[in-house]
Write a protein that holds these residues in place. Structure first.
Motif, PDB file in Angstrom:
ATOM      1  N   ALA A 147       0.872  -1.183   0.000  1.00  0.00           N
ATOM      2  CA  ALA A 147       0.000   0.000   0.000  1.00  0.00           C
ATOM      3  C   ALA A 147       0.906   1.229   0.000  1.00  0.00           C
ATOM      4  CB  ALA A 147      -0.903  -0.002   1.227  1.00  0.00           C
ATOM      5  N   ILE A 148       0.528   2.240  -0.760  1.00  0.00           N
ATOM      6  CA  ILE A 148       1.355   3.450  -0.907  1.00  0.00           C
ATOM      7  C   ILE A 148       0.542   4.670  -0.515  1.00  0.00           C
ATOM      8  CG2 ILE A 148       2.637   4.892  -2.543  1.00  0.00           C
ATOM      9  CD1 ILE A 148       3.137   2.256  -4.145  1.00  0.00           C
ATOM     10  N   LEU A 149       1.106   5.457   0.391  1.00  0.00           N
ATOM     11  CA  LEU A 149       0.444   6.663   0.875  1.00  0.00           C
ATOM     12  C   LEU A 149       1.319   7.880   0.603  1.00  0.00           C
ATOM     13  CD1 LEU A 149      -1.892   7.959   2.468  1.00  0.00           C
ATOM     14  CD2 LEU A 149      -0.530   7.600   4.523  1.00  0.00           C
ATOM     15  N   THR A 150       0.762   8.850  -0.089  1.00  0.00           N
ATOM     16  CA  THR A 150       1.446  10.120  -0.295  1.00  0.00           C
ATOM     17  C   THR A 150       0.873  11.129   0.684  1.00  0.00           C
ATOM     18  OG1 THR A 150       1.865   9.670  -2.625  1.00  0.00           O
ATOM     19  CG2 THR A 150       1.886  11.991  -1.950  1.00  0.00           C
ATOM     20  N   VAL A 151       1.753  11.748   1.454  1.00  0.00           N
ATOM     21  CA  VAL A 151       1.356  12.753   2.434  1.00  0.00           C
ATOM     22  C   VAL A 151       1.582  14.115   1.787  1.00  0.00           C
ATOM     23  CG1 VAL A 151       1.792  13.688   4.731  1.00  0.00           C
ATOM     24  CG2 VAL A 151       2.052  11.227   4.308  1.00  0.00           C
ATOM     25  N   SER A 152       0.491  14.839   1.512  1.00  0.00           N
ATOM     26  CA  SER A 152       0.625  16.126   0.833  1.00  0.00           C
ATOM     27  C   SER A 152      -0.616  16.974   1.025  1.00  0.00           C
ATOM     28  CB  SER A 152       0.851  15.912  -0.669  1.00  0.00           C
ATOM     29  OG  SER A 152       0.942  17.151  -1.341  1.00  0.00           O
ATOM     30  N   ASP A 153      -0.384  18.253   1.217  1.00  0.00           N
ATOM     31  CA  ASP A 153      -1.467  19.227   1.298  1.00  0.00           C
ATOM     32  C   ASP A 153      -1.797  19.808  -0.068  1.00  0.00           C
ATOM     33  OD1 ASP A 153      -1.615  18.923   4.062  1.00  0.00           O
ATOM     34  OD2 ASP A 153      -0.209  20.557   4.431  1.00  0.00           O
ATOM     35  N   SER A 154      -0.949  19.546  -1.077  1.00  0.00           N
ATOM     36  CA  SER A 154      -1.121  20.234  -2.352  1.00  0.00           C
ATOM     37  C   SER A 154      -1.164  19.319  -3.575  1.00  0.00           C
ATOM     38  CB  SER A 154       0.014  21.244  -2.539  1.00  0.00           C
ATOM     39  OG  SER A 154       1.265  20.580  -2.514  1.00  0.00           O
ATOM     40  N   ALA A 164      -3.271  -0.837  -2.695  1.00  0.00           N
ATOM     41  CA  ALA A 164      -3.944   0.409  -2.308  1.00  0.00           C
ATOM     42  C   ALA A 164      -2.987   1.564  -2.538  1.00  0.00           C
ATOM     43  CB  ALA A 164      -4.368   0.367  -0.841  1.00  0.00           C
ATOM     44  N   LYS A 165      -3.569   2.715  -2.876  1.00  0.00           N
ATOM     45  CA  LYS A 165      -2.774   3.936  -3.052  1.00  0.00           C
ATOM     46  C   LYS A 165      -3.676   5.106  -2.695  1.00  0.00           C
ATOM     47  CE  LYS A 165       0.230   6.419  -6.284  1.00  0.00           C
ATOM     48  NZ  LYS A 165      -0.372   7.737  -6.143  1.00  0.00           N
ATOM     49  N   ALA A 166      -3.143   6.028  -1.894  1.00  0.00           N
ATOM     50  CA  ALA A 166      -3.947   7.172  -1.467  1.00  0.00           C
ATOM     51  C   ALA A 166      -3.057   8.399  -1.295  1.00  0.00           C
ATOM     52  CB  ALA A 166      -4.649   6.858  -0.143  1.00  0.00           C
ATOM     53  N   ILE A 167      -3.702   9.555  -1.350  1.00  0.00           N
ATOM     54  CA  ILE A 167      -3.062  10.834  -1.027  1.00  0.00           C
ATOM     55  C   ILE A 167      -3.844  11.415   0.143  1.00  0.00           C
ATOM     56  CG2 ILE A 167      -2.485  13.159  -1.822  1.00  0.00           C
ATOM     57  CD1 ILE A 167      -2.418  12.003  -4.692  1.00  0.00           C
ATOM     58  N   VAL A 168      -3.138  11.770   1.211  1.00  0.00           N
ATOM     59  CA  VAL A 168      -3.779  12.270   2.423  1.00  0.00           C
ATOM     60  C   VAL A 168      -3.083  13.547   2.867  1.00  0.00           C
ATOM     61  CG1 VAL A 168      -4.275  11.729   4.850  1.00  0.00           C
ATOM     62  CG2 VAL A 168      -4.442   9.941   3.130  1.00  0.00           C
ATOM     63  N   ALA A 211      -4.177  -8.452   4.392  1.00  0.00           N
ATOM     64  CA  ALA A 211      -3.729  -8.576   3.003  1.00  0.00           C
ATOM     65  C   ALA A 211      -2.607  -7.592   2.662  1.00  0.00           C
ATOM     66  CB  ALA A 211      -4.898  -8.369   2.046  1.00  0.00           C
ATOM     67  N   VAL A 212      -2.370  -6.580   3.499  1.00  0.00           N
ATOM     68  CA  VAL A 212      -1.307  -5.602   3.250  1.00  0.00           C
ATOM     69  C   VAL A 212      -0.054  -6.066   3.990  1.00  0.00           C
ATOM     70  CG1 VAL A 212      -0.561  -3.206   3.535  1.00  0.00           C
ATOM     71  CG2 VAL A 212      -2.943  -3.706   2.927  1.00  0.00           C
ATOM     72  N   HIS A 213       1.007  -6.330   3.235  1.00  0.00           N
ATOM     73  CA  HIS A 213       2.278  -6.754   3.824  1.00  0.00           C
ATOM     74  C   HIS A 213       3.202  -5.588   4.127  1.00  0.00           C
ATOM     75  CE1 HIS A 213       1.378 -10.446   1.190  1.00  0.00           C
ATOM     76  NE2 HIS A 213       1.056 -10.753   2.437  1.00  0.00           N
ATOM     77  N   VAL A 214       3.142  -4.541   3.274  1.00  0.00           N
ATOM     78  CA  VAL A 214       4.079  -3.417   3.367  1.00  0.00           C
ATOM     79  C   VAL A 214       3.324  -2.123   3.102  1.00  0.00           C
ATOM     80  CG1 VAL A 214       6.186  -2.372   2.405  1.00  0.00           C
ATOM     81  CG2 VAL A 214       5.963  -4.872   2.464  1.00  0.00           C
ATOM     82  N   ILE A 215       3.612  -1.101   3.905  1.00  0.00           N
ATOM     83  CA  ILE A 215       3.101   0.246   3.653  1.00  0.00           C
ATOM     84  C   ILE A 215       4.306   1.133   3.375  1.00  0.00           C
ATOM     85  CG2 ILE A 215       1.884   2.260   4.573  1.00  0.00           C
ATOM     86  CD1 ILE A 215       0.428   0.290   6.500  1.00  0.00           C
ATOM     87  N   LEU A 216       4.267   1.822   2.242  1.00  0.00           N
ATOM     88  CA  LEU A 216       5.286   2.807   1.894  1.00  0.00           C
ATOM     89  C   LEU A 216       4.612   4.168   1.909  1.00  0.00           C
ATOM     90  CD1 LEU A 216       6.921   1.097  -1.231  1.00  0.00           C
ATOM     91  CD2 LEU A 216       7.622   0.915   1.166  1.00  0.00           C
TER      92      LEU A 216
END
Length: 176
Positions: free
Chosen positions: A16-23, A48-52, A71-76
């Motif tokens: 799962a990939i999460l981008t931390v961004s206000d913009s 999974a992929k999200a921007i928060v 089901a999620v092994h790794v979060i980046l």
């Protein structure tokens, strides 16, 4: 007599990939997209992929959901690991960890030194474990994500890397 050795087959991980961004929106998410493409090219599944927004509670909500998902092994994650007032990824995630992987942040800053010099001290990149899930929080820079992926994560998330790797530890992470 010679011993026969057969290398294990590659075992893809669910990431799962999460981008931390206000913009950033999806079209501007160069770091998140680099991680997604790199993981898929290596043979892993991005599940999974999200921007928060850079908000402690919104980040904790997404991380907690993925940590609870077997089901999620790794979060980046990418972004929010700097030292400014809006950088809150460590504050959001560290309380969720069962264990920190101290060497990850140290190694990341070490390999970054050759690329960006002493500016590497401004990174609070870190790794850890929560509920049997590996978590790696990276800077928002696309170059930093490329460095972390190519020099640390790619080999460590490949069960064929010897003498050891993170992937082979997955079945043992919840041992007591």
């Amino acid at each position: 007599m010679t011993a026969s050795f057969t290398a294990p087959a590659f075992s893809p991980l669910n990431i799962a990939i999460l981008t931390v961004s206000d913009s950033r929106a999806e079209a501007q998410d160069t770091s998140g997209n680099l991680l997604k493409e790199s993981a898929e090219f290596a043979g892993h599944q991005v599940v999974a992929k999200a921007i928060v927004r850079d908000d402690v509670y919104q980040l904790r909500a997404v991380f907690s959901q993925w940590i609870a998902d077997a089901a999620v092994h790794v979060i980046l994650s990418t972004g929010g690991t700097g030292v400014t007032g809006r950088d809150s990824t460590p504050e959001a995630v560290l309380p969720l960890l069962d264990k920190q992987i101290e060497g990850f942040g140290e190694l990341f800053r070490h390999v970054s030194l050759a690329e960006i010099g002493t500016s590497t001290v401004q990174s609070r990149a870190f790794g850890g474990l929560a509920n049997g899930t590996f978590i790696f929080c990276l800077p928002g820079s696309t170059g930093a994500c490329r460095t972390a992926w190519e020099q640390i994560l790619l080999p460590q998330l490949d069960n064929r890397t010897r003498p050891c790797n993170f992937a082979q530890l997955l079945p043992r992470l919840l041992e007591h």
